[in-house]
Design an enzyme around this catalytic site. Sequence first.
Site, PDB file in Angstrom:
ATOM      1  N   GLU A 162     -10.520   6.892   4.757  1.00 39.78           N
ATOM      2  CA  GLU A 162      -9.487   6.261   5.592  1.00 39.78           C
ATOM      3  C   GLU A 162      -9.502   6.812   7.016  1.00 39.78           C
ATOM      4  OE1 GLU A 162      -6.613   5.862   1.679  1.00 39.78           O
ATOM      5  OE2 GLU A 162      -5.802   5.305   3.625  1.00 39.78           O
ATOM      6  N   ASP A 185       0.843  -1.180   0.000  1.00 40.09           N
ATOM      7  CA  ASP A 185       0.000   0.000   0.000  1.00 40.09           C
ATOM      8  C   ASP A 185       0.894   1.252   0.000  1.00 40.09           C
ATOM      9  OD1 ASP A 185      -3.260   0.502   1.553  1.00 40.09           O
ATOM     10  OD2 ASP A 185      -2.145   1.756   0.151  1.00 40.09           O
TER      11      ASP A 185
HETATM   12  C1  GLC Z   1      -4.506   4.229   0.001  1.00 39.82           C
HETATM   13  C2  GLC Z   1      -5.386   3.067   0.373  1.00 39.82           C
HETATM   14  C3  GLC Z   1      -5.523   2.030  -0.705  1.00 39.82           C
HETATM   15  C4  GLC Z   1      -5.368   2.675  -2.069  1.00 39.82           C
HETATM   16  C5  GLC Z   1      -3.955   3.212  -2.167  1.00 39.82           C
HETATM   17  C6  GLC Z   1      -3.696   3.949  -3.498  1.00 39.82           C
HETATM   18  O1  GLC Z   1      -3.793   4.692   1.108  1.00 39.82           O
HETATM   19  O2  GLC Z   1      -5.103   2.383   1.589  1.00 39.82           O
HETATM   20  O3  GLC Z   1      -6.808   1.411  -0.535  1.00 39.82           O
HETATM   21  O4  GLC Z   1      -5.599   1.714  -3.094  1.00 39.82           O
HETATM   22  O5  GLC Z   1      -3.630   4.088  -1.098  1.00 39.82           O
HETATM   23  O6  GLC Z   1      -4.447   5.132  -3.547  1.00 39.82           O
END
Ligand code: GLC
Length: 618
Positions: A507, A311
């Site tokens: 988030e 991530d």
């Molecule tokens: C974010 C998320 C993830 C996402 C990634 C790219 O922090 O946790 O779900 O796909 O970054 O944006």
Amino acid sequence: MSPRLRVRRSVRTTHTAVLAGVLLTGTVLAPAASASYGPLYKNPHLPVSVRVNDLLKRMSLDDKIGQMVQAERGAVTPAQAADLKLGSILSGGGSVPASNTPTGWADMVDAYQKAAVGTQLGIPTIYGVDAVHGHNNVYGATIFPHNIGLGATGDPDLVERIGRATAEEVAGTGPQWDFAPCLCVARDDRWGRTYESFGEHPDDAVDNSSAITGLQGRRLGERKGSVLATAKHFIGDGGTLDGVDQGNTVISEAELRKIHLPPFKAAIKRGVGSVMISFSSFQGTRMHAQQYLITDVLKKELRFDGFVISDYNAINQIDGQEGFTHDEVRLSVNAGIDMFMVPWDAPQFITFLKDEVAAGHVTLDRINDANKRILAKKFELGLFEHPYTDRSFQKTFGSKEHRDLAREAVRESQVLLKNDGVLPLDKKNNKIFVAGKNANDIGNQSGGWTLTWQGQSGPVIPGTTILDGIKSGAGKGTTVTYDRAGNGIDASYKVAVAVVGETPYAEGQGDRPKGLGLDAEDLATIAKLKATGVPVVVVLVSGRPLDIAEQLPGFNGLVEAWLPGSEGAGVSDVLFGDHKPTGKLTVSWPSSFAQEPINVGDGKKALFPYGYGLTYRR
Ligand code: GLC
């Protein structure tokens, strides 16, 4: 005859001899180029494994390490991406080209692809986006309900159709990879990502893994307009203590396997091409360093043959300090992660990984395993044969067909929680007062991950608000009055509709450790409406259950609309009874905030239990 020896009948050219030679010996012969395709890996008639092995033999260590790195579009130009031999580019939430249009996107993505394909080996790049409820970064895209509403529909086929529609809108603008679906099992409503979950029971995510088939097709490359899907976030993201985003999941391995693993088994059964690792920790160790769970469980036990991506800057968190170190690079690569989302730090990551390989801390076998997985998906997607955007799918972008599908999903997702007979609203000869901060706000009804990462209030995208729907749904002799605060309401009205709830978040910014009650504005609006004695229907626009038990007795009707997206008229379709409510809760609704976490089967008495949802008697 073993399949290995069964040379495809359709191939009757020199490839046959080459192919038979390759398959018989099990290794690639001297890379004899077949006349019309050049090196073996460029021959689309050869098995993917043969193409991967041939390409791997031609790649330098720099080529291989570059394939394992993904950078943010804002951090590298196409030329820089090609120089670094990057395997992938991403748009983080809200990272859009100057012209945020289908053509602007396709031109941007194709520019990165042109640079990649123009390198010596011509390995295409793969561009990833978060299209988590439609192609939500792009202005004018169809914005579907967020997953918690889709879970309430109880209709995995609808979710698959939404996946297909999303794939078409994404593919037509260039990206070949969608960081979706989130198959998290949200166990605590205080978590800011609850709305990204299909529900609190693993079966909710298992059933709706149908989104993967919508996005990818039954097999990668089977049909145009498909994109690579991502099962995320492995594993236990929705099970952290107190619902803290990126927190610590402190349950037993048996509980982890029972609650959070089934969705990934279902995703793998559907052939999901990638899995994203969770920011969270399991039993105190960051998931990005969990070799047992990633390599032994996901890759070996579950036989996941796609590739694993980290991530966003997540490897930085392994040691709890800012930035990433050689140790964190080594730990995460050796844990089994294949591609690294290091948006702004690709050069440093490449240097550190080369150092670790040179020092013998990361083996070439591990590097080759990662590359084989990544390249196999690029071959299966057809990127080597069709590297550029198929702009014919732009005709589907924000199309009436897709918006009708979204409105169908909005209708099916509505959950009727209380009705003293006030619903459905009479269409004709009625006098309706509409109030509330979420009645006429398409940004609020879309929620996070809409145009920007966090989403925003206001008339930010095209579509219909819930108020638009009530106005257009009203029939002969009916008047509809709107005032956000309820000013102007009086006893002459036959019914009031208060559309209230949450404003956008994403988030951790959506974590609510202190409470889930209605805000002061909403409470004041409802009180003003009630003071006139007019029956009040409350419509909640929210990404999770809210703490409304105390106010419930004063509601004549209560509908949970979730986060419906661009087609708010689907809510009024239910309010007027054009569609009887069929939605059912996939989250237990707490009697009080103090009950959190509350989940089906835990013995706690919910205000509305998992699976609850009323319909109209007439
Ligand atoms: C974010 C998320 C993830 C996402 C990634 C790219 O922090 O946790 O779900 O796909 O970054 O944006």
